[in-house]
Design an enzyme around this catalytic site. Structure first.
Site, mmCIF file in Angstrom:
data_model
loop_
_atom_site.group_PDB
_atom_site.id
_atom_site.type_symbol
_atom_site.label_atom_id
_atom_site.label_comp_id
_atom_site.label_asym_id
_atom_site.label_seq_id
_atom_site.Cartn_x
_atom_site.Cartn_y
_atom_site.Cartn_z
ATOM 1 C CB SER A 169 -85.356 7.237 -48.394
ATOM 2 O OG SER A 169 -86.616 7.742 -48.768
ATOM 3 C CB THR A 206 -86.427 13.399 -53.352
ATOM 4 O OG1 THR A 206 -85.574 13.885 -52.319
ATOM 5 C CG2 THR A 206 -86.058 14.071 -54.671
ATOM 6 C CB SER A 234 -89.419 9.296 -49.335
ATOM 7 O OG SER A 234 -89.219 8.585 -50.537
ATOM 8 C CE LYS A 258 -89.891 5.581 -49.102
ATOM 9 N NZ LYS A 258 -88.677 5.732 -49.923
ATOM 10 C CD GLU A 293 -91.462 5.511 -52.974
ATOM 11 O OE1 GLU A 293 -91.413 5.877 -54.183
ATOM 12 O OE2 GLU A 293 -91.264 6.276 -52.040
#
Length: 287
Positions: free
Chosen positions: A125, A232, A64, A67, A161
């Site tokens: 996130s 993660t 992540s 982002k 995602e």
């Protein structure tokens, strides 16, 4: 005589700096052995010049951490007038994927604004908000194009995602290197990639990030100004990128780790330990 004295002092300072960098390297290698991990670190100054690093050119899954540059791309679009921060992005239940707290909260209204989605992606996130932004910018390929535009020839986004977090060994998709990402952070925050207003906003978001209290900032002194974006993913990936101000100096940092034998809590502790190693280096070289 003064010239010789100055040369001697310079030589001593250089020797001390080289010694601290060696300690930095050996401390990280010790962590790798103890935790059966691979640790990639890059620290750069505002101009992107290397301060220190370890496995800087090795590819790691971004998870992540992408982002943050995604939000930078959104702000660039706002700065150029091709996007409005208050524009409402409509979506339905299909936008809800694993870990989408803000996207779920706004579902009843059927929309989020561009800035609401960007802030949720950075500070929470939020995966749904992230995919919503990817939809608007033109997909993962547009993210990769932005990397190239700001001088990052390495980082790449191939999927949205949650698929982009698969972290399959040997898969180049959705990867970066520590030095590439650290320089991207420096370019966004210090290199004039955004207007001062947009830069200030994204810095504030990074400082207020709600997912990183146990990672890098846990290993840094409390009086440092720290802003970061965690990541993660599968197969033991735990990362943290961002900036810190120590003793009136600014730095951009990228930490990428792979530690499949550790628990989630232990991976956070590993990244915090990397923060402690970085702290030791910075405090010793800034004297």
């Amino acid at each position: 005589m003064r010239f010789i004295h100055a040369l001697l002092l310079a030589g001593i300072a250089h020797s001390a700096y080289a010694s601290e960098k060696l300690t930095f390297k050996t401390d990280l290698e010790k962590l790798e052995r103890e935790k059966a991990a691979q640790i990639g670190v890059a620290i750069v100054d505002p101009q992107g010049e290397i301060v220190a690093g370890h496995r800087m050119a090795q590819r790691f899954a971004m998870c992540s951490t992408f982002k943050f540059p995604l939000a930078a791309l959104v702000f660039e679009r706002i700065d150029s007038g091709t996007e409005r921060g208050d524009r409402k992005l409509s979506y339905g239940p299909d936008m809800i994927v694993e870990w989408s707290p803000a996207t779920e909260r706004f579902l009843a209204s059927g929309h989020m604004t561009v800035l609401e989605a960007a802030q949720a992606a950075v500070q929470l996130s939020d995966n749904g908000a992230t995919n919503l932004l990817l939809r608007e910018i033109g997909g993962p390929a547009a993210m990769t194009q932005y990397f190239r535009k700001i001088g990052d020839s390495v980082s790449r986004l191939d999927r949205k995602e949650p698929e982009m977090g698969d972290n399959t060994p040997g898969d180049l998709r959705d990867t970066t290197t520590p030095i590439a990402m650290a320089r991207t952070v420096a370019k966004v925050l210090y290199g004039g990639a955004l207007t001062s207003t947009s830069t200030h906003t994204i810095e504030r978001w990074l400082i207020g990030n709600q997912t990183g209290d146990a990672t890098l900032r846990a290993g840094f002194p409390k009086d440092w100004v720290v802003g970061e974006k965690t990541g993660t993913c599968a197969n033991g990936g735990r990362n943290d990128i961002g900036f810190f101000k120590a003793q009136e100096r600014d730095y951009a940092v990228a930490v990428y780790t792979t530690a499949p034998k550790l628990s989630a809590v232990e991976r956070d502790e590993l990244v915090a330990s990397v923060g402690q190693v970085i702290t030791q280096l910075i405090l010793s070289t800034d004297k």
